[in-house]
Design a protein around this motif. Structure first.
Motif, PDB file in Angstrom:
ATOM      1  N   LYS A   1     -35.954  60.169  12.248  1.00 16.33           N
ATOM      2  CA  LYS A   1     -35.586  60.170  10.842  1.00 16.33           C
ATOM      3  C   LYS A   1     -34.210  59.529  10.668  1.00 16.33           C
ATOM      4  O   LYS A   1     -33.241  59.916  11.321  1.00 16.33           O
ATOM      5  CB  LYS A   1     -35.545  61.622  10.353  1.00 16.33           C
ATOM      6  N   PHE A   2     -34.151  58.524   9.776  1.00 16.61           N
ATOM      7  CA  PHE A   2     -32.888  57.919   9.373  1.00 16.61           C
ATOM      8  C   PHE A   2     -32.489  58.566   8.050  1.00 16.61           C
ATOM      9  O   PHE A   2     -33.317  58.671   7.142  1.00 16.61           O
ATOM     10  CB  PHE A   2     -33.033  56.407   9.142  1.00 16.61           C
TER      11      PHE A   2
ATOM     12  N   GLY B   1     -32.884  49.184   2.444  1.00 14.57           N
ATOM     13  CA  GLY B   1     -32.996  49.440   1.012  1.00 14.57           C
ATOM     14  C   GLY B   1     -33.176  50.923   0.708  1.00 14.57           C
ATOM     15  O   GLY B   1     -32.574  51.448  -0.237  1.00 14.57           O
ATOM     16  N   SER B   2     -33.975  51.591   1.498  1.00 14.67           N
ATOM     17  CA  SER B   2     -34.174  53.028   1.301  1.00 14.67           C
ATOM     18  C   SER B   2     -32.877  53.791   1.534  1.00 14.67           C
ATOM     19  O   SER B   2     -32.530  54.686   0.761  1.00 14.67           O
ATOM     20  CB  SER B   2     -35.257  53.545   2.248  1.00 14.67           C
ATOM     21  N   LEU B   3     -32.160  53.452   2.583  1.00 12.67           N
ATOM     22  CA  LEU B   3     -30.902  54.124   2.864  1.00 12.67           C
ATOM     23  C   LEU B   3     -29.852  53.819   1.794  1.00 12.67           C
ATOM     24  O   LEU B   3     -29.063  54.693   1.425  1.00 12.67           O
ATOM     25  CB  LEU B   3     -30.388  53.747   4.252  1.00 12.67           C
TER      26      LEU B   3
ATOM     27  N   THR C   1     -34.385  59.108   2.547  1.00 12.30           N
ATOM     28  CA  THR C   1     -34.567  59.359   3.969  1.00 12.30           C
ATOM     29  C   THR C   1     -35.774  58.570   4.446  1.00 12.30           C
ATOM     30  O   THR C   1     -36.785  58.503   3.755  1.00 12.30           O
ATOM     31  CB  THR C   1     -34.792  60.859   4.221  1.00 12.30           C
ATOM     32  N   VAL C   2     -35.676  57.959   5.618  1.00 13.23           N
ATOM     33  CA  VAL C   2     -36.793  57.234   6.218  1.00 13.23           C
ATOM     34  C   VAL C   2     -37.275  58.063   7.399  1.00 13.23           C
ATOM     35  O   VAL C   2     -36.583  58.173   8.409  1.00 13.23           O
ATOM     36  CB  VAL C   2     -36.377  55.812   6.673  1.00 13.23           C
ATOM     37  N   ASP C   3     -38.460  58.657   7.267  1.00  3.72           N
ATOM     38  CA  ASP C   3     -39.008  59.549   8.288  1.00  3.72           C
ATOM     39  C   ASP C   3     -40.220  58.877   8.918  1.00  3.72           C
ATOM     40  O   ASP C   3     -41.252  58.709   8.267  1.00  3.72           O
ATOM     41  CB  ASP C   3     -39.388  60.882   7.655  1.00  3.72           C
ATOM     42  N   LEU C   4     -40.090  58.487  10.176  1.00  2.19           N
ATOM     43  CA  LEU C   4     -41.157  57.815  10.900  1.00  2.19           C
ATOM     44  C   LEU C   4     -41.732  58.794  11.925  1.00  2.19           C
ATOM     45  O   LEU C   4     -41.098  59.061  12.952  1.00  2.19           O
ATOM     46  CB  LEU C   4     -40.626  56.556  11.596  1.00  2.19           C
TER      47      LEU C   4
END
Length: 95
Positions: free
Chosen positions: A53-54, A38-40, A45-48
Protein backbone atom coordinates in the motif's frame (compact mmCIF):
# COMPACT_ATOMS: atom_id res chain seq x y z
CA UNK A 1 24.66 -7.98 -3.28
CA UNK A 2 21.34 -7.59 -5.05
CA UNK A 3 20.78 -6.23 -8.53
CA UNK A 4 19.01 -2.94 -9.16
CA UNK A 5 16.07 -3.17 -11.54
CA UNK A 6 15.56 0.17 -13.24
CA UNK A 7 12.70 1.27 -15.48
CA UNK A 8 14.40 0.04 -18.65
CA UNK A 9 14.98 -3.43 -17.17
CA UNK A 10 11.37 -3.54 -15.96
CA UNK A 11 10.12 -2.59 -19.43
CA UNK A 12 12.33 -5.25 -21.05
CA UNK A 13 11.11 -7.92 -18.63
CA UNK A 14 7.43 -7.02 -19.12
CA UNK A 15 7.85 -6.94 -22.89
CA UNK A 16 9.26 -10.48 -22.81
CA UNK A 17 6.74 -11.91 -20.32
CA UNK A 18 3.66 -10.36 -21.93
CA UNK A 19 4.90 -10.64 -25.52
CA UNK A 20 4.58 -6.89 -26.04
CA UNK A 21 6.70 -4.48 -27.98
CA UNK A 22 9.06 -2.44 -25.85
CA UNK A 23 7.11 0.64 -26.87
CA UNK A 24 3.85 -0.87 -25.57
CA UNK A 25 5.53 -2.05 -22.37
CA UNK A 26 6.99 1.44 -21.85
CA UNK A 27 3.53 2.95 -22.37
CA UNK A 28 2.11 0.54 -19.79
CA UNK A 29 4.80 1.27 -17.19
CA UNK A 30 4.50 5.04 -17.73
CA UNK A 31 0.69 4.89 -17.42
CA UNK A 32 0.94 2.81 -14.23
CA UNK A 33 3.42 5.23 -12.65
CA UNK A 34 1.29 8.22 -13.69
CA UNK A 35 -1.81 6.65 -12.11
CA UNK A 36 -0.01 5.99 -8.82
CA UNK A 37 1.45 9.51 -8.77
CA UNK A 38 -1.92 11.07 -9.60
CA UNK A 39 -3.68 9.13 -6.87
CA UNK A 40 -1.08 10.12 -4.30
CA UNK A 41 -1.26 13.74 -5.45
CA UNK A 42 -5.00 13.60 -4.69
CA UNK A 43 -4.18 12.19 -1.23
CA UNK A 44 -5.67 8.81 -2.16
CA UNK A 45 -4.23 5.47 -1.06
CA UNK A 46 -3.04 2.96 -3.67
CA UNK A 47 -3.59 -0.57 -2.32
CA UNK A 48 -2.23 -3.37 -4.50
CA UNK A 49 -3.30 -6.73 -3.08
CA UNK A 50 -0.37 -9.08 -2.63
CA UNK A 51 2.14 -6.25 -3.05
CA UNK A 52 1.52 -3.38 -0.67
CA UNK A 53 0.00 0.00 0.00
CA UNK A 54 1.25 3.45 -1.02
CA UNK A 55 -0.18 6.27 1.08
CA UNK A 56 0.41 9.85 2.09
CA UNK A 57 1.62 10.22 5.66
CA UNK A 58 1.44 13.56 7.41
CA UNK A 59 4.39 14.59 9.56
CA UNK A 60 3.20 17.22 12.03
CA UNK A 61 5.14 20.36 12.86
CA UNK A 62 7.83 19.62 15.41
CA UNK A 63 10.70 21.14 17.31
CA UNK A 64 14.25 20.48 16.18
CA UNK A 65 17.64 22.12 16.50
CA UNK A 66 20.39 23.38 14.26
CA UNK A 67 23.29 20.95 14.81
CA UNK A 68 25.90 23.68 14.30
CA UNK A 69 24.49 26.32 16.63
CA UNK A 70 22.29 24.11 18.82
CA UNK A 71 19.60 26.75 18.28
CA UNK A 72 16.02 25.45 18.53
CA UNK A 73 14.02 25.63 15.32
CA UNK A 74 10.52 24.70 14.24
CA UNK A 75 10.34 22.13 11.45
CA UNK A 76 7.26 22.65 9.28
CA UNK A 77 4.59 20.00 8.85
CA UNK A 78 4.99 17.99 5.66
CA UNK A 79 3.48 15.13 3.70
CA UNK A 80 5.54 12.08 2.76
CA UNK A 81 4.86 9.01 0.69
CA UNK A 82 4.83 5.82 2.70
CA UNK A 83 4.85 2.23 1.54
CA UNK A 84 3.64 -0.66 3.64
CA UNK A 85 4.40 -4.06 2.10
CA UNK A 86 1.71 -6.74 2.18
CA UNK A 87 2.14 -9.84 4.32
CA UNK A 88 2.64 -11.87 1.15
CA UNK A 89 5.50 -9.62 0.03
CA UNK A 90 7.10 -9.69 3.49
CA UNK A 91 6.88 -13.48 3.56
CA UNK A 92 8.41 -13.73 0.08
CA UNK A 93 11.35 -11.53 1.01
CA UNK A 94 11.94 -13.27 4.34
CA UNK A 95 12.24 -16.80 2.94
Amino acid sequence: MSNVINKKALVDSLADKLELTKKDATTFVDAFIDEVKGSLENKDTVDLAGFGKFEIRNRPEREGFNPRTKEKITIKASNNVGFKPSKALKDLVNQ
